[in-house]
Design a protein around this motif. Structure first.
Motif, PDB file in Angstrom:
ATOM      1  N   GLU A  11      63.141  28.176 -19.300  1.00  0.00           N
ATOM      2  CA  GLU A  11      62.529  28.516 -18.074  1.00  0.00           C
ATOM      3  C   GLU A  11      63.586  28.122 -16.982  1.00  0.00           C
ATOM      4  O   GLU A  11      63.629  28.869 -15.984  1.00  0.00           O
ATOM      5  CB  GLU A  11      61.186  27.811 -17.738  1.00  0.00           C
ATOM      6  N   ALA A  14      66.251  30.402 -16.670  1.00  0.00           N
ATOM      7  CA  ALA A  14      65.809  31.764 -16.375  1.00  0.00           C
ATOM      8  C   ALA A  14      65.519  31.724 -14.804  1.00  0.00           C
ATOM      9  O   ALA A  14      65.898  32.729 -14.111  1.00  0.00           O
ATOM     10  CB  ALA A  14      64.758  31.900 -16.973  1.00  0.00           C
ATOM     11  N   ALA A  15      65.203  30.625 -14.339  1.00  0.00           N
ATOM     12  CA  ALA A  15      65.007  30.450 -12.873  1.00  0.00           C
ATOM     13  C   ALA A  15      65.979  30.389 -12.181  1.00  0.00           C
ATOM     14  O   ALA A  15      66.254  31.291 -11.098  1.00  0.00           O
ATOM     15  CB  ALA A  15      64.133  29.201 -12.503  1.00  0.00           C
ATOM     16  N   LEU A  17      69.102  32.067 -13.029  1.00  0.00           N
ATOM     17  CA  LEU A  17      69.739  33.284 -13.252  1.00  0.00           C
ATOM     18  C   LEU A  17      68.836  34.167 -12.100  1.00  0.00           C
ATOM     19  O   LEU A  17      69.297  34.920 -11.619  1.00  0.00           O
ATOM     20  CB  LEU A  17      69.357  33.813 -14.706  1.00  0.00           C
ATOM     21  N   LYS A  18      67.375  34.061 -12.142  1.00  0.00           N
ATOM     22  CA  LYS A  18      66.757  34.876 -11.315  1.00  0.00           C
ATOM     23  C   LYS A  18      67.232  34.681  -9.841  1.00  0.00           C
ATOM     24  O   LYS A  18      67.072  35.617  -8.873  1.00  0.00           O
ATOM     25  CB  LYS A  18      65.184  34.440 -11.274  1.00  0.00           C
ATOM     26  N   GLN A  19      67.449  33.451  -9.508  1.00  0.00           N
ATOM     27  CA  GLN A  19      67.936  33.149  -8.112  1.00  0.00           C
ATOM     28  C   GLN A  19      69.201  33.905  -7.696  1.00  0.00           C
ATOM     29  O   GLN A  19      69.554  34.314  -6.431  1.00  0.00           O
ATOM     30  CB  GLN A  19      68.343  31.506  -7.941  1.00  0.00           C
ATOM     31  N   GLY A  21      69.636  37.020  -9.179  1.00  0.00           N
ATOM     32  CA  GLY A  21      69.393  38.397  -9.352  1.00  0.00           C
ATOM     33  C   GLY A  21      69.560  38.840 -10.643  1.00  0.00           C
ATOM     34  O   GLY A  21      69.681  39.942 -10.907  1.00  0.00           O
ATOM     35  N   GLU A  23      67.619  39.141 -14.599  1.00  0.00           N
ATOM     36  CA  GLU A  23      66.255  38.935 -15.170  1.00  0.00           C
ATOM     37  C   GLU A  23      66.819  38.811 -16.707  1.00  0.00           C
ATOM     38  O   GLU A  23      67.109  39.805 -17.391  1.00  0.00           O
ATOM     39  CB  GLU A  23      65.506  40.181 -14.944  1.00  0.00           C
TER      40      GLU A  23
END
Lengths: 529, 101
Positions: A11, A14-15, A17-19, A21, A23
């Motif tokens: 998680e 993943a968080a 990576l999300k920052q 952009g 997924e």
């Protein structure tokens, strides 16, 4: 893709990576890794973060499986604390990075960006290689191996071998070539290069190949075909060239071998001159340098006619090959031999693409009278001019010869290779020291060719060189250099009229030393430096 | 080239080819070593790491051999590879200079 890793840490990555952009796909188990690859196969995946262990198995095993499926995919190993053992194993496997599980956002971003760049780069190179390979396949269809049976029937008293290779730099490419039997005694080889490297160039080259082939089938002579192509380009194709576009020109070197009159006719228009090598390894450039077809609306220069040896070889190649030869510090003949070897092995073009910027076309035709089961067919592998200044640079010359021998004769034993190199070194130094130094600006030449399956021939020529028989006769003493040459070569010949030393080496059974053959006494003091 | 003085025996270990482009420098190094040593009884050229010897390399060896003979110093070649032994046989060197394998 996030492969393995406990949920909490997964998680966290993943968080991060999300920052930025992205997924990620989640694959906590090996089964889910396989499922994702099946379902999302291809371009959607640009990087895989793999835990040090997945379901009790090593994450490296997962990476190895991923590499099997997609060798271009970059993988990053995520470990609690990457240790040396893991790093070394990762490097060996081709993992592009290893990060700690407690990785920060900046470090992760850098690692990810590098991995994505690598994946994209490898995929781009792979696609390029694939396209080039497809271009080569197109050429093989245009110039099919159906020529070979016709060639076998042509002049049956001769052994013959025809080899061709085309490596377009991009897609279809502008280089082209063909060869076919004209009549009972004549064989034509054509090499050509249409300006540009794109599909348009490929189209023009295919059109011209078809035009030439059709005209020849209708009995047109090579001169007529050449003139017709020039007229087509100057009067039809180029006048309707769209504004801003460059006119099309065609380099070409049609070469007709007439085995009845034993003559070779060659015209060269904006194309490297084909190289004729005879059984004495004399190198002759065919044709002369004329402007390419498509430039001028003038009668074309007539072909240059030379006599054709009973045993010989003609190598023609486009300027892409000469450029490659220069960048490799080798020579065009050596590169031609290497490229034909690659083509014969149906090698993927990736290895040659690394060096290549232009289309490469090579065609080589060898013949020998006498039906001796290819024993006399020539395969020239090296030709170079050596200047007096090379005396101090002889180690680099020797390095080039060594590279050529290793490339063209990969099975050659180290000691035998050294013996051959030593003979070349002694012969060239002898020529430069004793022949060329006496005449300002003079030079020596060295040529190498494989003959049949197991022989290597080397020719060294220079003006006024001390020769084997002459030195022996004049002084009664044979210098060490000549002893080495006589001892290591299986036979040698000296052409007094032309100052040419011709050495023969058998490759499968290295000559063993026979001291009795050189049992002449010599005074050691005579050989003091 | 490395030099090792064992009692009064000088061992010179060559680590490169003995060829036209190296022999001049090697000879200068050899003379340098010789100048630094007191009277010696023998000189051994260890050529176990020598890949290639050309005619100038042979002349270099023979030149040193002749000098040692004049000065009453024993001289020998050691560690010759089969390829180098073959070369020595080709020019009959082993009839004049002891060559050890």
């Amino acid at each position: 893709m996030l492969a393995g890793r406990a949920a909490a840490e997964s998680e966290k990555i993943a968080a991060i990576l999300k920052q930025i952009g992205i997924e990620p796909f989640r694959a906590p188990t090996m089964a889910s890794v396989k499922q994702i690859l099946r379902e999302r196969w291809g371009e959607n995946l640009c990087c895989a973060f793999i835990s040090e262990d997945i379901e009790g198995k090593s994450g490296l095993e997962c990476a190895a499986w991923l590499f099997q499926q997609d060798p271009n995919l970059s993988c990053i190993i995520v470990a609690d604390k990457p240790d040396n053992d893991l790093l070394i194993k990762s490097l060996r496997l081709g993992i592009c990075d290893a990060v700690s599980a407690s990785v920060g956002p900046e470090e992760l971003r850098r690692s990810l960006e590098r991995a994505m760049y690598l994946t994209n780069y490898r995929r781009g190179a792979f696609m390029l290689a694939k396209r080039v390979h497809e271009g080569s396949q197109t050429y093989r269809r245009l110039v099919s191996d159906r020529r070979q049976p016709a060639l076998a029937k042509f002049m049956p008293e001769y052994d013959k071998r025809l080899e061709t290779a085309l490596f377009p730099a991009l897609e279809a490419g502008g280089d082209m070539g063909n060869s076919f039997v004209l009549d009972d005694h004549r064989f034509i080889m054509i090499g050509g290069d249409v300006s540009g490297h794109d599909v348009g160039s490929g189209f023009v080259s295919a059109f011209i190949m078809g035009l030439g082939r059709g005209m020849a089938a209708k009995g047109a002579q090579p001169d007529e075909i050449r003139q017709h192509i020039n007229d087509f380009l100057v009067k039809e194709w180029n006048p309707i060239c769209p504004p801003g576009e460059i006119i099309v020109s065609v380099g070409s070197c049609p070469t007709v071998l007439d085995f009845e009159k034993m003559l070779v006719h060659c015209s060269c228009y904006g194309f490297p001159q084909p190289v004729l090598c005879d059984d004495k390894l004399k190198i002759t450039l065919l044709g002369t340098n004329n402007p390419p077809l498509g430039w001028f609306d003038e009668p074309l220069a007539p072909p240059i006619v030379l006599s054709l040896p009973e045993t010989g070889c003609i190598t023609m190649f486009s300027d892409g090959l000469t450029d490659l030869g220069k960048s490799d510090k080798s020579c065009a003949l050596a590169m031609a031999d290497a490229v034909l070897g690659l083509s014969q092995e149906q090698a993927t073009c990736a290895s040659i693409l690394e060096m290549q910027r232009d289309d490469i076309f090579v065609q080589r035709f060898s013949w020998s009278k006498g039906n001796r089961n290819d024993e006399n067919l020539l395969r020239p592998i090296f030709h170079s001019v050596c200047h007096v200044s090379d005396i101090d640079d002889i180690d680099n010359c020797q390095k080039r010869w060594g590279t050529v021998l290793s490339t063209s004769l990969p099975g050659l034993a180290h000691d035998r290779r050294n013996e051959i190199l030593l003979c070349c070194r002694e012969a060239v130094l002898n020529a430069l020291e004793h022949g060329c130094k006496c005449q300002a600006g003079n030079k020596s030449e060295i040529t190498m060719a494989c003959v049949g399956r197991n022989n290597l021939k080397i020719r060294v020529d220079a003006p006024k060189t001390n020769n084997v028989k002459g030195a022996e006769k004049e002084t009664g003493h044979i210098p060490f250099g000549l002893k080495i040459i006589k001892g290591y070569s299986n036979s040698y010949d000296y052409d007094l009229d032309n100052n040419v030393l011709l050495l023969n080496f058998t490759l499968d059974s290295p000559k063993t030393a026979d001291p009795t053959a050189h049992k002449q006494t010599f005074e050691i003091a005579e050989n003091l430096p | 080239m490395k030099a090792l003085l064992d009692d009064k025996n000088l061992i010179l270990k060559f680590e490169e080819s003995l060829i036209s482009t190296t022999v001049k420098r090697l000879r200068e190094q050899y003379l340098g070593f010789l100048a630094q040593t007191q009277r010696i009884h023998s000189i051994t050229f260890d050529i176990s790491q020598v890949d290639l010897i050309d005619s100038q390399g042979l002349n270099f060896i023979i030149g040193i051999f002749n000098e040692t003979q004049k000065n009453g110093i024993a001289f020998r070649l050691a560690g010759a590879s089969p390829a180098n032994k073959k070369l020595f046989e080709l020019v009959n060197l082993q009839e004049h200079i002891p060559v050890l394998g």
